[in-house]
Design a protein around this motif. Structure first.
Motif, PDB file in Angstrom:
ATOM      1  N   GLU A 200      -0.038  -6.104   5.335  1.00  0.00           N
ATOM      2  CA  GLU A 200       1.022  -7.106   5.458  1.00  0.00           C
ATOM      3  C   GLU A 200       2.028  -7.020   4.320  1.00  0.00           C
ATOM      4  OE1 GLU A 200      -0.848 -10.880   5.747  1.00  0.00           O
ATOM      5  OE2 GLU A 200      -1.679 -10.508   7.764  1.00  0.00           O
ATOM      6  N   GLU A 201       1.616  -6.502   3.175  1.00  0.00           N
ATOM      7  CA  GLU A 201       2.498  -6.428   2.016  1.00  0.00           C
ATOM      8  C   GLU A 201       3.169  -5.066   1.855  1.00  0.00           C
ATOM      9  OE1 GLU A 201       0.242  -7.617  -1.361  1.00  0.00           O
ATOM     10  OE2 GLU A 201      -0.091  -9.657  -0.616  1.00  0.00           O
ATOM     11  N   GLY A 202       2.858  -4.138   2.712  1.00  0.00           N
ATOM     12  CA  GLY A 202       3.449  -2.805   2.619  1.00  0.00           C
ATOM     13  C   GLY A 202       2.402  -1.727   2.791  1.00  0.00           C
ATOM     14  N   TRP A 203       2.062  -1.038   1.685  1.00  0.00           N
ATOM     15  CA  TRP A 203       1.086   0.046   1.741  1.00  0.00           C
ATOM     16  C   TRP A 203       0.054  -0.122   0.637  1.00  0.00           C
ATOM     17  CZ3 TRP A 203       1.235   3.527   5.681  1.00  0.00           C
ATOM     18  CH2 TRP A 203       2.443   3.649   6.384  1.00  0.00           C
ATOM     19  N   ARG A 204      -1.199   0.148   0.948  1.00  0.00           N
ATOM     20  CA  ARG A 204      -2.229   0.228  -0.076  1.00  0.00           C
ATOM     21  C   ARG A 204      -2.739   1.671  -0.097  1.00  0.00           C
ATOM     22  NH1 ARG A 204      -5.030  -2.299   4.169  1.00  0.00           N
ATOM     23  NH2 ARG A 204      -6.990  -1.272   4.760  1.00  0.00           N
ATOM     24  N   THR A 205      -3.124   2.115  -1.281  1.00  0.00           N
ATOM     25  CA  THR A 205      -3.531   3.511  -1.432  1.00  0.00           C
ATOM     26  C   THR A 205      -4.982   3.610  -1.876  1.00  0.00           C
ATOM     27  OG1 THR A 205      -2.777   3.575  -3.744  1.00  0.00           O
ATOM     28  CG2 THR A 205      -1.196   4.229  -2.048  1.00  0.00           C
ATOM     29  N   THR A 206      -5.622   4.697  -1.466  1.00  0.00           N
ATOM     30  CA  THR A 206      -7.008   4.960  -1.809  1.00  0.00           C
ATOM     31  C   THR A 206      -7.191   6.446  -2.040  1.00  0.00           C
ATOM     32  OG1 THR A 206      -7.700   3.174  -0.308  1.00  0.00           O
ATOM     33  CG2 THR A 206      -9.416   4.673  -1.093  1.00  0.00           C
TER      34      THR A 206
END
Length: 210
Positions: A200-206
């Motif tokens: 919902e806030e954009g992109w998360r990275t892993t």
């Protein structure tokens, strides 16, 4: 195209994949290097689709448009891939740049591009490619190669100049990424993998183990 490249070209190959806040700039940097270094079709990508029952199929297609909205390719919508995309509008893409020892995976939902986008791209194609698209019943049985070639000759004779219009069943699809994974070959199979997942806030990275 309006992508902001945040990662300098060449940086990823020297020391793995750099951190990034979103995937599009990184993709543009890698795509620029592939365009400069890959000997054939740097825009080639493996497109995987599936039936509603989950039966998968894959084939190579060419990337013909890209921006923050997604990745675009064009096809006969009555082909097998077209039918599967209408019935199950989810797809996966794989870019494999062997000479750069890199790959990018894209997964997401699919939508048709606008009629205007399809018209504009079709008009930009070479005349022979437009004739072939109009003459082909893609993915359906062909009695012989001669039948297909005869249809092309007939269209060529009856459609002079730029009179070849886009068939109504021919158009574009856009894969809208929900996830993108970047893979970089590293020594001793200690490969670098960076995944971007939309939230919902954009992109998360892993980071992933190789």
């Amino acid at each position: 195209m309006s992508l902001t490249t945040e990662v300098p070209a060449g940086e990823a190959s020297a020391a793995g994949i750099p951190d990034a806040r979103e995937p599009y700039g990184l993709f543009e940097a890698w795509f620029a290097e592939a365009t400069a270094g890959e000997p054939n079709d740097p825009n080639a990508m493996c497109l995987s689709t599936a039936t509603p029952e989950g039966r998968p199929s894959s084939r190579m297609v060419l990337l013909k448009g890209r921006d923050e909205r997604g990745f675009v390719f064009y096809t006969n919508e009555e082909s097998r891939k077209g039918g599967e995309l209408f019935a199950n509008p989810q797809a996966a893409l794989l870019f494999h740049w062997k000479s750069l020892r890199r790959q990018v995976r894209v997964e997401g939902r699919v939508e048709r591009v606008t009629e205007a986008e399809s018209d504009a791209y079709f008009a930009s194609r070479a005349r022979g490619s437009r004739l072939a698209a109009a003459a082909s019943d893609q993915s359906r049985p062909l009695p012989s190669r001669a039948v297909f070639e005869a249809r092309i000759r007939e269209l060529d004779a009856t459609c002079p100049g730029d009179a070849i219009v886009r068939p109504p069943h021919w158009g574009g699809f856009r894969v809208i990424p929900a996830a993108m994974e970047f893979w970089q070959d590293m020594p001793f199979r200690m490969h670098d993998r960076l995944v971007f997942e939309r939230d919902e806030e954009g992109w998360r990275t892993t980071r992933l183990y190789p």
